[in-house]
Design an enzyme around this catalytic site. Structure first.
Site, mmCIF file in Angstrom:
data_model
loop_
_atom_site.group_PDB
_atom_site.id
_atom_site.type_symbol
_atom_site.label_atom_id
_atom_site.label_comp_id
_atom_site.label_asym_id
_atom_site.label_seq_id
_atom_site.Cartn_x
_atom_site.Cartn_y
_atom_site.Cartn_z
ATOM 1 N N HIS A 68 0.846 -1.187 0.000
ATOM 2 C CA HIS A 68 0.000 0.000 0.000
ATOM 3 C C HIS A 68 0.886 1.243 0.000
ATOM 4 O O HIS A 68 1.803 1.349 0.812
ATOM 5 C CB HIS A 68 -0.907 0.015 1.239
ATOM 6 N N PRO A 290 -1.806 6.879 17.810
ATOM 7 C CA PRO A 290 -1.874 6.000 16.641
ATOM 8 C C PRO A 290 -2.002 6.699 15.300
ATOM 9 O O PRO A 290 -2.222 6.039 14.290
ATOM 10 C CB PRO A 290 -3.132 5.165 16.942
ATOM 11 N N LYS A 294 3.067 3.912 14.026
ATOM 12 C CA LYS A 294 4.488 3.668 14.255
ATOM 13 C C LYS A 294 4.757 2.620 15.334
ATOM 14 O O LYS A 294 5.861 2.078 15.400
ATOM 15 C CB LYS A 294 5.174 4.975 14.677
ATOM 16 N N TYR A 387 6.548 9.309 6.828
ATOM 17 C CA TYR A 387 5.362 8.466 6.961
ATOM 18 C C TYR A 387 5.745 6.989 7.007
ATOM 19 O O TYR A 387 5.189 6.212 7.769
ATOM 20 C CB TYR A 387 4.429 8.752 5.793
#
Length: 390
Positions: A68, A290, A294, A387
């Site tokens: 993804h 959240p 991570k 990210y």
């Protein structure tokens, strides 16, 4: 060697120590069924995949995980997508529910002769400042037991025995409350978009994260103190439609809500991550909000670092790795905390109680950040690197 907790950190650590020929036992307070079915995060970073590959632990991930690399932001100014997998260092996540990863790791550990004691509650770690620490436990039948080893690894979460056993003044705890609460939802419904969905709305944040072809995770920014069952399913789906602007961008696939949970977006860090012969990893070492997924990724990274350091200490008498363990992991932890805080500010309306002029100022800053993320390639590259990065 004693390892407390059979989550990702404890299992990876146990597997690597066992492979190095080090005698160790995992003590887990829950049952095997509970360990293998408790739902947690499902986004594994590229570095986590590399660690699992390096140690032959990624078969299930490659068979059943899905790559993804796209997220979609929905705002009052429309929607835009970031193909973060083609930006930065071109890293993609694997979508793989954490309970599946835990099942893979547990099977690997047990099939190779690893020792684990389920339904064995660790009560305290004693004499951690000496060379023979021990753990007092309550066995499944209620009997007290004592386990002794050269080192203890606390991978048993923020409320576990490892943290509770740290003596006053031995460590510093850095705690921060973002002032935001989520209602987490697990829906028996296929994903409604082929991306992670971040919806920014005046009524609060809404999030969409695929888990499997038939199950989707949703989040709603929630008023703190309101119970998870306060709203009907119909009202929840209507609110998700509204915040995710389904009227503009297409309807959500509805289904039965399998699970609801309340999450206060708080974070904390223990510093240093050790006391004597006791070392912390995973949620016992640090807790992150959240918003950027991570936690599990940090846990696997810390477990690999700690396994190498313990192996050096126990097989060669070289304690340099253990001496540097805390500083090495804290560098990763603080980077993750910084980006998680940035994401939290980006996605949410003003924290509870911050209304009036302060609320307008917060919203204006958020809108400016989103405009920059939409239009600035430099900003997009920074987002992509952080990210997926650890």
């Amino acid at each position: 060697m004693i390892v407390l907790g059979a989550g990702p950190a404890g299992l990876v650590l146990g597997i690597l120590l066992h492979a190095a020929g080090i005698d160790c036992v995992l003590l887990e307070r829950a049952s095997r069924t509970h360990v293998q079915t408790r739902a947690r995060a499902g986004f594994l970073a590229p570095n986590t995949g590399r660690i699992l590959d390096r140690h032959g632990l990624a078969d299930g991930l490659h068979r059943h995980g899905r790559r993804h690399g796209t997220c979609e932001f929905r705002t009052e100014d429309g929607r835009f997508r970031l193909d973060y997998g083609a930006l930065g260092q071109s890293g993609q996540h694997h979508v793989y529910p954490q309970q599946n990863l835990v099942t893979d790791l547990l099977t690997h550990y047990l099939d190779r002769g690893g020792r684990i004691r389920f339904q064995t509650e660790a009560l305290a770690v004693r004499d951690a400042d000496g060379t023979r620490p021990y753990v007092t436990t309550r066995e499944p039948d209620g009997r007290p037991t004592r386990w002794t080893a050269r080192y203890v690894a606390g991978c048993d979460g923020r409320h576990g025995a490892a943290r509770r056993s740290l003596p006053p003044g031995a460590v510093r705890r850095h705690h921060h409350d973002h002032g935001v609460t989520w209602l987490g939802l697990l829906a028996e419904a296929p994903p409604s978009l082929d991306a992670v969905g971040y919806a920014i709305h005046d009524r609060g944040f809404a999030g969409h994260m695929a888990r499997t072809a038939d199950v989707t995770r949703y989040y709603l920014q929630w008023q703190r103190g309101i119970p998870a069952d306060a709203w009907s399913e119909q009202r929840i789906w209507d609110e998700l439609d509204l915040r995710m602007r389904a009227a503009d961008h297409g309807p959500l696939h509805r289904g039965t809500l399998l699970e609801r949970g309340i999450f206060d977006l708080t974070c904390d860090v223990i510093e240093p991550l050790c006391h004597g012969s006791l070392f912390l990893a995973g949620d016992a070492a640090s807790l992150l909000a959240p918003a950027a997924a991570k936690g599990a990724n940090l846990a696997v990274l810390e477990a690999e670092i700690l396994a190498g350091a313990l192996t050096d200490a126990l097989t060669r008498g070289d304690t340099a790795g253990l001496d540097g363990y805390s500083d090495q992991c804290l560098a990763h932890i603080w980077r993750a905390q910084e980006f998680t805080g940035w994401m939290t500010r980006l996605l949410h309306t003003a924290p509870d109680g911050n209304q009036g002029a302060g609320s307008f100022f917060h919203a204006a800053l958020r809108r400016s950040r989103l405009a920059s993320l939409r239009t600035s390639r430099i900003h997009q590259e920074w987002f992509a690197e952080n990210y997926v990065g650890m």
